[in-house]
Design a protein around this motif. Structure first.
Motif, short mmCIF file in Angstrom:
data_model
loop_
_atom_site.label_atom_id
_atom_site.label_comp_id
_atom_site.label_asym_id
_atom_site.label_seq_id
_atom_site.Cartn_x
_atom_site.Cartn_y
_atom_site.Cartn_z
N MET A 158 1.85 1.08 -10.84
CA MET A 158 1.12 0.85 -9.60
C MET A 158 1.94 -0.01 -8.64
O MET A 158 1.93 0.22 -7.43
CB MET A 158 -0.23 0.19 -9.91
N ARG A 159 2.66 -0.97 -9.18
CA ARG A 159 3.53 -1.81 -8.35
C ARG A 159 4.57 -0.94 -7.65
O ARG A 159 4.82 -1.12 -6.45
CB ARG A 159 4.26 -2.85 -9.21
N ALA A 160 5.18 -0.03 -8.41
CA ALA A 160 6.20 0.85 -7.84
C ALA A 160 5.59 1.74 -6.75
O ALA A 160 6.18 1.93 -5.69
CB ALA A 160 6.83 1.71 -8.94
N VAL A 161 4.39 2.25 -7.02
CA VAL A 161 3.70 3.10 -6.05
C VAL A 161 3.45 2.32 -4.76
O VAL A 161 3.71 2.80 -3.65
CB VAL A 161 2.36 3.64 -6.62
N MET A 162 2.96 1.09 -4.91
CA MET A 162 2.61 0.31 -3.72
C MET A 162 3.84 -0.13 -2.95
O MET A 162 3.82 -0.18 -1.73
CB MET A 162 1.78 -0.91 -4.12
N ARG A 163 4.89 -0.47 -3.69
CA ARG A 163 6.12 -0.87 -3.01
C ARG A 163 6.66 0.28 -2.16
O ARG A 163 7.14 0.10 -1.05
CB ARG A 163 7.16 -1.32 -4.03
N TYR A 164 6.54 1.50 -2.72
CA TYR A 164 7.06 2.65 -2.00
C TYR A 164 6.09 3.11 -0.91
O TYR A 164 6.48 3.31 0.24
CB TYR A 164 7.32 3.81 -2.98
N ALA A 165 4.82 3.28 -1.29
CA ALA A 165 3.85 3.91 -0.38
C ALA A 165 3.30 2.93 0.66
O ALA A 165 2.91 3.34 1.75
CB ALA A 165 2.71 4.53 -1.18
N GLY A 166 3.29 1.63 0.34
CA GLY A 166 2.72 0.64 1.23
C GLY A 166 3.22 0.76 2.67
O GLY A 166 2.44 1.04 3.58
N PRO A 167 4.52 0.55 2.89
CA PRO A 167 5.04 0.62 4.26
C PRO A 167 4.91 2.02 4.86
O PRO A 167 4.73 2.16 6.07
CB PRO A 167 6.52 0.26 4.12
N ARG A 168 4.97 3.05 4.01
CA ARG A 168 4.90 4.42 4.52
C ARG A 168 3.49 4.83 4.92
O ARG A 168 3.30 5.80 5.65
CB ARG A 168 5.46 5.39 3.48
N MET A 169 2.50 4.11 4.43
CA MET A 169 1.11 4.40 4.81
C MET A 169 0.93 4.27 6.32
O MET A 169 0.16 4.99 6.92
CB MET A 169 0.14 3.46 4.10
N LEU A 170 1.64 3.31 6.91
CA LEU A 170 1.55 3.10 8.36
C LEU A 170 1.95 4.35 9.13
O LEU A 170 1.43 4.65 10.19
CB LEU A 170 2.45 1.94 8.79
N LEU A 171 2.90 5.07 8.55
CA LEU A 171 3.43 6.27 9.17
C LEU A 171 2.51 7.48 8.96
O LEU A 171 2.20 8.22 9.88
CB LEU A 171 4.80 6.57 8.54
N HIS A 172 2.05 7.62 7.71
CA HIS A 172 1.29 8.81 7.35
C HIS A 172 -0.21 8.66 7.58
O HIS A 172 -0.89 9.62 7.90
CB HIS A 172 1.55 9.18 5.89
N HIS A 173 -0.72 7.47 7.33
CA HIS A 173 -2.17 7.26 7.47
C HIS A 173 -2.41 5.93 8.18
O HIS A 173 -2.91 4.98 7.58
CB HIS A 173 -2.84 7.23 6.09
#
Ligand code: ZN
Length: 111
Positions: free
Chosen positions: A83-98
């Motif tokens: 989950m840490r890896a997911v959040m580290r990767y997806a966290g900043p990208r959420m701003l872009l996609h959602h």
């Protein structure tokens, strides 16, 4: 004022459901972009189910903060690492996609 108070009531009421949706979006984003899978892979599917189960059982209920600040502490170690890896990767990208979900999430952490 009425609009603001009913809006925040709506947000509080649906906090857990909202959290589940955000977690799902983040895991899907991670699996598709980082791992290059067209469909959610087995280990991400397991993580998603685990995350949803944890959210449903969360002792803080609708008073909990966002997953980054809270959920991670009640995960078992292997799920927590993933989950840490997911959040580290997806966290900043959420701003872009959602962007709407991401902004709402940030706002909830600040409250
Ligand atoms: Zn995956």
């Amino acid at each position: 004022m009425y609009f603001v108070s009913s809006l925040s009531q709506y947000i509080v009421m649906s906090r857990i459901e909202e959290e589940k949706r955000v977690v799902e979006l983040m895991i899907r984003l991670y699996c598709r972009h980082k791992e290059g899978n067209a469909e959610l892979c087995e280990s991400c599917q397991a993580l998603l189910q685990y995350a949803h189960a944890r959210l449903s059982k969360c002792p803080f209920g609708d008073k909990k903060s966002t997953c980054r600040l809270c959920t991670i502490h009640c995960y078992k170690p292997n799920m927590r690492d993933k989950m840490r890896a997911v959040m580290r990767y997806a966290g900043p990208r959420m701003l872009l996609h959602h962007p709407w979900y991401a902004l709402k999430h940030i706002w909830q952490e600040l409250r």
